[in-house]
Scaffold this motif. Structure first.
Motif, short mmCIF file in Angstrom:
data_model
loop_
_atom_site.label_atom_id
_atom_site.label_comp_id
_atom_site.label_asym_id
_atom_site.label_seq_id
_atom_site.Cartn_x
_atom_site.Cartn_y
_atom_site.Cartn_z
N LEU A 103 0.82 -1.20 0.00
CA LEU A 103 0.00 0.00 0.00
C LEU A 103 0.86 1.26 0.00
N ALA A 104 2.02 1.19 0.61
CA ALA A 104 2.91 2.34 0.66
C ALA A 104 3.43 2.73 -0.71
N ASP A 105 3.40 1.80 -1.66
CA ASP A 105 3.88 2.09 -3.02
C ASP A 105 2.79 2.70 -3.90
N PHE A 124 -6.44 -3.80 11.79
CA PHE A 124 -5.95 -3.84 10.41
C PHE A 124 -4.49 -4.29 10.40
N ARG A 125 -4.14 -5.04 9.37
CA ARG A 125 -2.73 -5.37 9.13
C ARG A 125 -2.39 -4.99 7.70
N PHE A 126 -1.31 -4.23 7.54
CA PHE A 126 -0.87 -3.84 6.20
C PHE A 126 -0.27 -5.05 5.48
N GLY A 155 2.20 -7.19 3.70
CA GLY A 155 3.65 -7.08 3.65
C GLY A 155 4.21 -6.06 4.62
N PHE A 156 3.40 -5.65 5.62
CA PHE A 156 3.77 -4.61 6.58
C PHE A 156 4.14 -3.30 5.88
N GLY A 157 3.59 -3.13 4.67
CA GLY A 157 3.97 -1.97 3.84
C GLY A 157 3.15 -0.74 4.14
N SER A 158 3.42 -0.13 5.27
CA SER A 158 2.74 1.11 5.65
C SER A 158 3.63 2.31 5.32
N SER A 159 3.12 3.48 5.60
CA SER A 159 3.89 4.72 5.48
C SER A 159 3.47 5.61 6.64
N GLY A 164 1.25 -5.56 13.44
CA GLY A 164 2.34 -6.22 12.75
C GLY A 164 2.43 -7.64 13.30
N ALA A 165 3.63 -8.11 13.58
CA ALA A 165 3.83 -9.42 14.19
C ALA A 165 5.15 -9.39 14.94
N ASP A 166 5.29 -10.32 15.87
CA ASP A 166 6.55 -10.46 16.60
C ASP A 166 7.41 -11.58 16.01
#
Length: 264
Positions: free
Chosen positions: A130-132, A166-168, A170-174, A190-192
């Motif tokens: 999503l950040a892209d 919510f989870r992004f 690929g963890f692709g946030s901004s 996210g995840a640990d």
């Protein structure tokens, strides 16, 4: 002495309660000796950003406590088997679902909820990432995904998601998208640690990898994908390993007082 009518009412109430009590007793008995869910954690989503693979902080878990999460479903080829494994171990998990999959398989999504699991959101189309995307397109994909999940699960979608988690992908946030989620009152997960199950491997190798990572982390939010056959095949052995290792499963739900804001 109660009146005859009052006595009759008490007898009827007691007779109606017996099947419910018997059902609860049978359910408890069927979970004896199983891994089970240790406790339910109410999570306030407002400003929440957790999971040390992406953020500096995580949920307040004791050593040995894990939160089970699954991404990318619902998927008819594999999600039912994941649900079966969870049911047989008597544990609950959180599913971060993709909107287009929810829309395509609403019955399966409703089954996830009926079986006691939490359903969060994972965008409409699962772009990487999503950040892209341009900011407005990323927000549109997030909001469309939430609406698709809500309609599939509950029949309607309003301004406030029932579960503001919510989870992004690929963890692709901004920073801008994280700020947007804050304004919406939607918690970001996210995840640990993760299974790395996007890489092809046998269930046995995956089990060893996850337990090795858990032994190092000692606690945390674990990321799986219920769309991966190798993960679903691994789950019974994984639950057995958790139980043998003395780990406890924590189920997360949104705090009852939390209300997400409307789309901006």
């Amino acid at each position: 002495m109660p009146s005859l009518s009052r006595l009759a009412a008490l007898l009827i109430a007691a007779s109606c309660a017996l099947p419910l009590a018997a059902g609860a007793s049978r359910a408890a008995a069927s979970c004896e000796g199983k891994l089970g869910t240790s406790r339910v954690m109410e999570v306030d989503p407002r400003g929440l950003q957790v999971g040390t693979k992406h953020f500096p902080q995580t949920l307040d878990l004791a050593e040995g406590e894990v939160v089970l999460t699954f991404d990318d479903g619902p998927f008819p080829a594999t999600t039912p088997a994941a649900l079966k494994a969870l049911r047989e171990a008597c544990v609950q998990a959180t599913f971060f679902v993709v909107g287009r999959n929810s829309a395509a398989h609403p019955d399966l999504l409703r089954r996830i909820i009926k079986e006691g699991h939490t359903v969060g959101h994972h965008s409409q189309t699962h772009p990487m990432t999503l950040a892209d995307l341009p900011y407005d397109k990323a927000v549109a994909d997030i909001e469309k995904g939430i609406a698709s999940d809500e309609k599939a699960a509950y029949g309607t979608a309003g301004a406030h998601p029932r579960v503001p988690f919510f989870r992004f992908p690929g963890f692709g946030s901004s920073p801008e998208l994280l700020d947007y989620m804050k304004t919406r009152g939607i918690g970001v997960f996210g995840a640990d640690l993760w299974a790395g199950d996007w890489v092809q491997m046998t269930p046995e190798v995956q089990l060893h990898l996850v337990m090795e990572r858990l032994a190092h982390a000692k606690r945390g939010i674990i990321l799986f994908h219920d769309t991966r056959a190798q993960t679903v095949k691994m789950l019974p052995a994984f639950f057995a390993a958790l139980q043998a290792g003395g780990y406890k499963v924590v189920h997360i739900v949104p705090a009852a007082t939390a209300t997400a804001a409307g789309p901006q």
